[in-house]
Design a protein around this motif. Structure first.
Motif, PDB file in Angstrom:
ATOM      1  N   CYS A   1       5.623  -8.391   0.977  1.00  0.00           N
ATOM      2  CA  CYS A   1       4.460  -7.767   1.617  1.00  0.00           C
ATOM      3  C   CYS A   1       4.820  -7.214   2.989  1.00  0.00           C
ATOM      4  O   CYS A   1       4.420  -6.110   3.351  1.00  0.00           O
TER       5      CYS A   1
ATOM      6  N   LEU B   1       6.657  -4.007   2.598  1.00  0.00           N
ATOM      7  CA  LEU B   1       5.748  -2.919   2.232  1.00  0.00           C
ATOM      8  C   LEU B   1       4.935  -2.451   3.434  1.00  0.00           C
ATOM      9  O   LEU B   1       4.696  -1.246   3.607  1.00  0.00           O
ATOM     10  N   VAL B   2       4.504  -3.388   4.270  1.00  0.00           N
ATOM     11  CA  VAL B   2       3.770  -3.022   5.494  1.00  0.00           C
ATOM     12  C   VAL B   2       4.664  -2.167   6.389  1.00  0.00           C
ATOM     13  O   VAL B   2       4.230  -1.124   6.898  1.00  0.00           O
TER      14      VAL B   2
ATOM     15  N   MET C   1       4.994   1.318   4.908  1.00  0.00           N
ATOM     16  CA  MET C   1       3.795   2.134   5.095  1.00  0.00           C
ATOM     17  C   MET C   1       3.627   2.562   6.553  1.00  0.00           C
ATOM     18  O   MET C   1       3.178   3.668   6.826  1.00  0.00           O
TER      19      MET C   1
ATOM     20  N   MET D   1      -1.538  -4.062   2.188  1.00  0.00           N
ATOM     21  CA  MET D   1      -0.453  -4.645   1.403  1.00  0.00           C
ATOM     22  C   MET D   1      -0.590  -6.172   1.313  1.00  0.00           C
ATOM     23  O   MET D   1      -0.121  -6.780   0.360  1.00  0.00           O
ATOM     24  N   TRP D   2      -1.269  -6.780   2.300  1.00  0.00           N
ATOM     25  CA  TRP D   2      -1.421  -8.235   2.317  1.00  0.00           C
ATOM     26  C   TRP D   2      -2.392  -8.738   1.252  1.00  0.00           C
ATOM     27  O   TRP D   2      -2.443  -9.935   0.987  1.00  0.00           O
TER      28      TRP D   2
ATOM     29  N   ASP E   1      -1.696  -5.764  -7.274  1.00  0.00           N
ATOM     30  CA  ASP E   1      -0.292  -5.332  -7.240  1.00  0.00           C
ATOM     31  C   ASP E   1      -0.116  -3.932  -7.827  1.00  0.00           C
ATOM     32  O   ASP E   1       0.644  -3.129  -7.300  1.00  0.00           O
TER      33      ASP E   1
ATOM     34  N   ILE F   1      -1.365  -1.426  -5.300  1.00  0.00           N
ATOM     35  CA  ILE F   1      -0.450  -1.342  -4.158  1.00  0.00           C
ATOM     36  C   ILE F   1       0.771  -0.493  -4.515  1.00  0.00           C
ATOM     37  O   ILE F   1       1.158   0.402  -3.760  1.00  0.00           O
TER      38      ILE F   1
ATOM     39  N   VAL G   1       1.797   2.997  -2.752  1.00  0.00           N
ATOM     40  CA  VAL G   1       3.098   3.197  -2.112  1.00  0.00           C
ATOM     41  C   VAL G   1       3.797   4.392  -2.726  1.00  0.00           C
ATOM     42  O   VAL G   1       4.336   5.242  -2.001  1.00  0.00           O
TER      43      VAL G   1
END
Length: 99
Positions: A54, A57-58, A61, A76-77, A89, A92, A96
């Motif tokens: 996560c 991914l943060v 982004m 993302m969290w 998921d 997300i 992305v």
């Protein structure tokens, strides 16, 4: 609209998890029980890896221009929220890839 769809898609996951509580030998809890005393360590390691994913991914982004983002970095969290995460998921990953 999307939150309604996510909640609707989460219902089967809730049903499966509830079934695991009813029949522990056949579900997720049966698998954890089979691990014995290692179960908490395995579960903690799994969640640590998910938190790491996560966070990545943060960061990904945040590296994009705001106009190019299909979702906010903080979204993302949601991957950590059970049982919503089983459906979240997919959204997300879609956000992305769209970004």
């Amino acid at each position: 609209m999307r939150i309604g769809l996510k909640l609707l898609l989460t219902l089967p996951v809730v049903a499966i998890l509830a079934w695991s509580l009813e029949a522990p030998r056949r579900g997720v809890f049966g698998e954890l029980e089979a691990l014995g005393s290692a179960a908490p360590i395995v579960a903690a390691a799994f969640f640590l890896v998910v938190v790491w994913y996560c966070r990545d991914l943060v960061l990904l982004m945040r590296a994009l221009d705001e106009e190019a983002r299909a979702a906010s970095p903080a979204s993302m969290w949601w991957m950590l929220v059970m049982p919503l995460n089983f459906v979240e998921d997919f959204f997300i990953v879609s956000n992305v890839s769209t970004s």
